[in-house]
Design a protein around this motif. Structure first.
Motif, PDB file in Angstrom:
ATOM      1  N   ALA A   1      27.013  42.570  -8.009  1.00 37.84           N
ATOM      2  CA  ALA A   1      26.868  41.503  -7.018  1.00 37.84           C
ATOM      3  C   ALA A   1      26.797  42.103  -5.615  1.00 37.84           C
ATOM      4  O   ALA A   1      27.601  42.960  -5.253  1.00 37.84           O
ATOM      5  CB  ALA A   1      28.030  40.520  -7.110  1.00 37.84           C
ATOM      6  N   ASP A   2      25.839  41.627  -4.840  1.00 39.05           N
ATOM      7  CA  ASP A   2      25.663  42.097  -3.459  1.00 39.05           C
ATOM      8  C   ASP A   2      26.376  41.201  -2.459  1.00 39.05           C
ATOM      9  O   ASP A   2      26.608  41.602  -1.312  1.00 39.05           O
ATOM     10  CB  ASP A   2      24.175  42.120  -3.113  1.00 39.05           C
ATOM     11  N   ILE A   3      26.682  39.975  -2.863  1.00 38.17           N
ATOM     12  CA  ILE A   3      27.378  38.992  -2.042  1.00 38.17           C
ATOM     13  C   ILE A   3      28.308  38.223  -2.973  1.00 38.17           C
ATOM     14  O   ILE A   3      27.965  37.960  -4.124  1.00 38.17           O
ATOM     15  CB  ILE A   3      26.400  37.987  -1.386  1.00 38.17           C
ATOM     16  N   ILE A   4      29.494  37.859  -2.470  1.00 43.69           N
ATOM     17  CA  ILE A   4      30.386  36.959  -3.200  1.00 43.69           C
ATOM     18  C   ILE A   4      30.451  35.650  -2.427  1.00 43.69           C
ATOM     19  O   ILE A   4      30.818  35.624  -1.247  1.00 43.69           O
ATOM     20  CB  ILE A   4      31.802  37.555  -3.349  1.00 43.69           C
ATOM     21  N   ASP A   5      30.075  34.563  -3.104  1.00 45.85           N
ATOM     22  CA  ASP A   5      30.026  33.238  -2.469  1.00 45.85           C
ATOM     23  C   ASP A   5      31.218  32.422  -2.949  1.00 45.85           C
ATOM     24  O   ASP A   5      31.312  32.067  -4.127  1.00 45.85           O
ATOM     25  CB  ASP A   5      28.718  32.540  -2.852  1.00 45.85           C
ATOM     26  N   ILE A   6      32.137  32.111  -2.034  1.00 51.53           N
ATOM     27  CA  ILE A   6      33.387  31.448  -2.380  1.00 51.53           C
ATOM     28  C   ILE A   6      33.339  29.986  -1.965  1.00 51.53           C
ATOM     29  O   ILE A   6      33.078  29.659  -0.804  1.00 51.53           O
ATOM     30  CB  ILE A   6      34.583  32.142  -1.693  1.00 51.53           C
ATOM     31  N   GLY A   7      33.588  29.098  -2.920  1.00 50.81           N
ATOM     32  CA  GLY A   7      33.577  27.668  -2.640  1.00 50.81           C
ATOM     33  C   GLY A   7      34.859  27.003  -3.092  1.00 50.81           C
ATOM     34  O   GLY A   7      35.362  27.281  -4.185  1.00 50.81           O
ATOM     35  N   GLY A   8      35.372  26.107  -2.256  1.00 53.86           N
ATOM     36  CA  GLY A   8      36.619  25.422  -2.564  1.00 53.86           C
ATOM     37  C   GLY A   8      36.482  23.927  -2.756  1.00 53.86           C
ATOM     38  O   GLY A   8      37.479  23.214  -2.852  1.00 53.86           O
ATOM     39  N   GLU A   9      35.233  23.437  -2.803  1.00 57.18           N
ATOM     40  CA  GLU A   9      35.001  22.010  -3.048  1.00 57.18           C
ATOM     41  C   GLU A   9      33.755  21.868  -3.902  1.00 57.18           C
ATOM     42  O   GLU A   9      32.684  22.346  -3.534  1.00 57.18           O
ATOM     43  CB  GLU A   9      34.824  21.236  -1.740  1.00 57.18           C
TER      44      GLU A   9
END
Length: 283
Positions: free
Chosen positions: A58-66
């Protein structure tokens, strides 16, 4: 072929987009995400999953909380902060240098996330829901992923034309706030306010979007547009996701937001070798 883009990030890094496919690993720290809800909503589990995705390429980690799935329950700003900020802080404390993206439409969440170590703001409303979002991105000089989600669109109008007009408004808002065009990535928003036919029309028109002069993100991973064609469940949609991503890559797309990092990365590297010639270098 692929356009090239150099997106400056607030930590001094540069996210370079071009022929090399960029893989964004999805990290949902929510109990109700459509595909993996509850699997990574504890800090240790979230960090472990992020590190595993990075190890897979993975080149980016996309974090979502909703969750933004249809029928999901909105969460308060504080609850979203309580979900995402400790995970970002834990990843930074663990020495992670892979760029972190915050998947949120709330300006305060984006602000706190960037202050905690995120370098990209992934806004599902394309900077058009809350005027403070553009101001936050400009203040921190964060990269911006602007998604198309036009809840008021006329379904009788051609979807791709609508997306391009929508992004013209996004770019105008960004520039008015002081965000450089070089900081923007466009996401056509598969599954958001679109029919099944719309989704495939957008996928088929990827080249029109990549010709707009920005990096383009593709987010079809495990979505219903795949399930409705293959008649399967989210966990069974890897092959369909790979097919969509390879088609989009062949038409110039740059970033691929996925749940399953390694198989998508491998498939896209083969697509890259086909278009540009093979490389035996590891990485």
């Amino acid at each position: 072929m692929h356009s090239t883009h150099a997106i400056p990030l607030p930590n001094g890094q540069t996210l370079r987009l071009g022929p090399m496919p960029t893989i964004m690993g999805i990290l949902n720290v929510t109990p109700d995400s459509f595909s993996d809800g509850g699997a990574h909503n504890l800090i240790d589990a979230a960090v472990a999953h992020a590190l595993a995705m990075i190890a897979e390429g993975a080149d980016i980690i996309d974090i979502g909380g909703e969750s933004t799935r249809p029928g999901s329950t909105p969460v308060s700003t504080q609850e979203e902060l309580d979900r995402v900020i400790p995970v970002i802080e834990a990843l930074i404390a663990a020495g992670v240098t892979t760029p972190i993206s915050i998947d949120s439409h709330k300006p305060l969440v984006a602000d706190q996330a960037v202050q905690s170590g995120a370098v990209l703001i992934n806004d599902v409303h394309g900077l058009q829901r809350d005027p403070d979002m553009a101001a936050v991105a400009a203040l921190h000089r964060a990269g911006v992923i602007a998604m198309h989600w036009d809840v008021a669109r006329d379904p009788d109008k051609p979807i791709v034309d609508d997306i391009i007009r929508y992004f013209e408004r996004t770019v105008a808002l960004a520039e008015a706030a002081g965000i450089s065009r070089t900081s923007l990535v466009l996401d056509p928003g598969f599954g958001f306010g679109k029919s099944l036919s719309d989704n495939y029309a957008v996928l088929n028109a990827t080249r029109r979007l990549t010709n707009c002069g920005f990096g383009v993100l593709i987010g079809t991973s495990r979505k219903s547009m795949i399930g409705k064609v293959l008649h399967n469940e989210p966990s069974e949609r890897l092959a369909g996701t790979i097919a969509a991503n390879v088609l989009a890559y062949a038409n110039g797309a740059h970033i691929f937001r996925v749940h399953d990092v390694k198989p998508n990365r491998d498939a896209l590297r083969i697509a890259q070798a086909t278009l540009y010639g093979p490389s035996t270098e590891r990485g």
